[in-house]
Design an enzyme around this catalytic site. Structure first.
Site, mmCIF file in Angstrom:
data_model
loop_
_atom_site.group_PDB
_atom_site.id
_atom_site.type_symbol
_atom_site.label_atom_id
_atom_site.label_comp_id
_atom_site.label_asym_id
_atom_site.label_seq_id
_atom_site.Cartn_x
_atom_site.Cartn_y
_atom_site.Cartn_z
ATOM 1 N N SER A 27 0.824 -1.217 0.000
ATOM 2 C CA SER A 27 0.000 0.000 0.000
ATOM 3 C C SER A 27 0.856 1.264 0.000
ATOM 4 C CB SER A 27 -0.915 0.021 1.230
ATOM 5 O OG SER A 27 -1.822 -1.046 1.174
ATOM 6 N N GLU A 37 2.219 0.015 15.389
ATOM 7 C CA GLU A 37 2.687 1.335 14.964
ATOM 8 C C GLU A 37 3.415 2.092 16.066
ATOM 9 O OE1 GLU A 37 -0.455 0.230 14.625
ATOM 10 O OE2 GLU A 37 -0.695 -0.062 12.475
ATOM 11 N N ASP A 85 -13.128 2.213 2.149
ATOM 12 C CA ASP A 85 -12.859 1.706 3.495
ATOM 13 C C ASP A 85 -13.616 2.464 4.585
ATOM 14 O OD1 ASP A 85 -11.299 -0.392 2.757
ATOM 15 O OD2 ASP A 85 -9.385 0.620 3.087
#
Lengths: 317, 282
Positions: free
Chosen positions: A40, A61, A120
């Site tokens: 992505s 993250e 999304d």
């Protein structure tokens, strides 16, 4: 109105991937991290060519931001890659303490920003990231407008000492800026000189601002169009110079009205020269599922919205 | 390596510094600072290879330490000052306006010895891993150390980092847990139990060693020496070190009360009566 053309539409995230790949070949200190979104973020090429300098951290993250901060100690220049939502809101405290307050040379590179992520839906469509990042002291915030500019920005931030937030997206948009452009952090790009209204746009809204300028010209309105790729530090001089001429401004961005580019411009103008301003931005709302084009229309971030805002603000002069 | 007696003397002086620093500004965290004194004194005086006289952020060729539980800044500052990173006199500026010795450590004011800001918990292990990765990239065989509170292990980021370090064989890294069993609201066991900590880190793929007496200088040194034997063996190393919060001051031990409270004048006098001035107060 100056004529802008393009041969193809490309996604800005691919500009990032290409820039990162070039840095991999030219700067041995550049390292990259990704939280399970290599495809992505278009980081595949860097990873393939520099396996020792690429770190897959998994869906973690917070850890990625901390590791990036640590990697700088000893001279590495880390580029982190994930979606804009997970690059900012999810890890705000990690960025605040381990990167910004600690003054670490980390480049936070964020894709799929804004509504144009599309189907999304709102969980992934962050519209608050520019605000979150620009509030952090000494954080540089960059939102380039097309593939070429994103590639140039990616390369430029490696030579900038300090934390940077680089924002880009998924949809293909006209790739109209020069491939050989020199990207100057903090420097506005004058796209069209005009006299009736200043349109200041960032990111995906820059091309729409050009389209709006063309329509306005047909209607006899001369629009000055400025591409602000660096929201912080803002090019105060370029903006004030333009406003001195046009006496009104439209700001356009794929972001919340609160905390975005428009806010920064309004703050500047209110302190120097209070000026009528209209905001093309999302008005205190989350996004939703839909195609990027449908969403830009529904949330009033389209060419027509810039045109309407220009008419409105000119009347307010 | 200095002899044990010298290190003990230094520890006593550092403990005096800690209680005097927090008393002077009526704020700060003496409990954990006193509990980690022996560890930090040992680490910075014989265990780590480092260069206090010529501090650089990159620390190339040096072992590096990261304090993740930043609230125990008093012990950190005292140990840094007393091994030469900055003048001992500067300890009197702790928590005062315009100081480099902020309530929680920071690089912002360029205090020699500090390489990351900490205070918001759970972030130091990730940072230490990043620094360890850079050491490997730079072909620098130095060791990365970090210290964490046990309550801090309730932060999720710690476990993201723990997973990463073993999966990626970050074996130039020794983390230590200050396992004193206490946090602000009470006993860790009651606030949010850590369960079997050794088994947890082993399950996460770490080489775990235990230091049973974290306030006994010989035991601390022995624990760190043992930890070092596992460097380069394919696993990150966890040193679970049992300590007593408030160690060295009788009324501060056996309770969580002194986690973040400063002694008053009478309490300071009582504490100093138990801590001999060995190397001269600042």
């Amino acid at each position: 109105m100056k004529k802008y053309t393009y041969t193809e539409k490309k996604d800005t995230r691919s500009g990032f991937g290409a820039g990162l790949q070039q840095l991999g070949q030219t700067n041995p200190n550049v390292v990259a991290l990704c939280a399970d979104l290599i495809g992505s973020l278009k980081m595949d090429a860097f990873k393939a060519e520099n396996p020792d300098r690429f770190f897959q951290v998994g869906i973690a993250e917070a850890n990625m931001i901390g590791i990036a901060a640590g990697l700088t100690i000893g001279g590495k220049i880390p580029f982190t890659g994930t979606f804009a939502n997970f690059s900012t809101g999810r890890v705000y405290d990690q960025i605040r303490q381990s990167v910004a307050y600690s003054g670490k040379n980390v480049k936070i590179c964020a894709s799929h920003a804004g509504l144009t992520l599309g189907e999304d839906g709102a969980t992934h469509q962050i519209l608050e990231d520019i605000g979150l990042m620009k509030m952090l002291p000494h954080m540089c915030v960059i939102n380039p407008c097309d593939y070429n500019q994103t590639k140039a920005a990616t390369i430029a931030i490696a030579d900038y000492e300090g934390p940077v937030y680089l924002r880009f997206g998924r949809p293909t948009v006209p790739n109209f800026t020069p491939a050989d452009q020199k990207f100057e952090i903090g420097k506005a790009v004058m796209l069209n000189e005009g006299t009736d209204v200043t349109i200041i746009a960032t990111g995906h809204l820059v091309w729409k601002a050009i389209e709006a300028g063309e329509k306005l010209a047909e209607q006899g309105i001369s629009a000055e169009i400025i591409n602000i790729h660096t929201i912080k530090p803002l090019d105060n001089e370029a903006i004030l110079k333009s406003i001195a001429k046009t006496k009104c401004v439209v700001t356009a961005e794929e972001h919340q009205m609160n905390g975005g580019l428009g806010d920064s411009v309004a703050q500047l103008l209110s302190r120097h020269t209070p000026t009528p301003q209209e905001f093309v931005a999302v008005d205190d709302s989350f996004g939703e599922s839909g195609t990027p084009d449908e969403l830009m229309t529904k949330y009033k971030l389209d060419t027509i919205d810039i045109i309407n805002a220009a008419h409105k603000v000119i009347k307010r002069k | 390596m200095a002899d044990i007696q010298q290190l003990q003397k230094l520890s006593t002086q550092v403990r005096r510094d800690i209680v005097r620093m927090v008393h002077a500004v009526s704020s700060g965290h003496p409990g954990g600072s006193l509990g980690c004194t022996d560890f930090l004194v040992a680490l910075y005086n014989g265990v780590m290879n480092h260069n206090p006289k010529n501090f650089t952020m990159d620390g190339k060729g040096e072992d590096l330490f990261f304090l993740s539980n930043g609230h125990i800044s008093p012990v950190y500052y005292s140990v840094l000052a007393r091994c030469g990173y900055f003048p001992v006199e500067e300890l009197k500026t702790f928590r005062r306006l315009n100081t480099r010795l902020q309530g929680h450590p920071t690089t912002h004011d360029h205090l020699p010895g500090v390489r990351i800001a900490s205070g918001s918990l759970g972030q130091g292990m990730s940072v230490a891993i990043g620094a360890a990765l850079t050491k490997k990239l730079n072909k620098d065989n130095s060791i990365i150390y970090s210290l964490h509170g046990d309550g801090e292990l309730q932060e999720g980021q710690i476990w993201e980092a723990a997973l990463y370090a073993s999966a990626n064989k970050v074996d130039n890294y020794i983390a230590t847990i200050d396992y004193n069993g206490r946090q602000i609201d009470g006993d860790v066991e009651n606030v949010l139990s850590l369960g079997n900590l050794k088994a947890k880190f082993e399950a996460f793929g770490w080489q775990v060693i235990e230091t049973e007496k974290g306030n006994d200088m010989a035991s601390v040194i022995e624990g760190l020496a043992k930890a070092k034997t596992f460097i380069g063996k394919g696993k990150p190393i966890m040193n679970i070190m049992k300590t007593e919060m408030g160690a060295g001051v009788d009324y501060m031990m056996g309770t969580h009360k002194w986690h973040g409270s400063a002694p008053n004048d009478d309490q300071l006098a009582k504490a100093l009566g138990q801590l001999e001035e060995t190397l001269g107060d600042y």
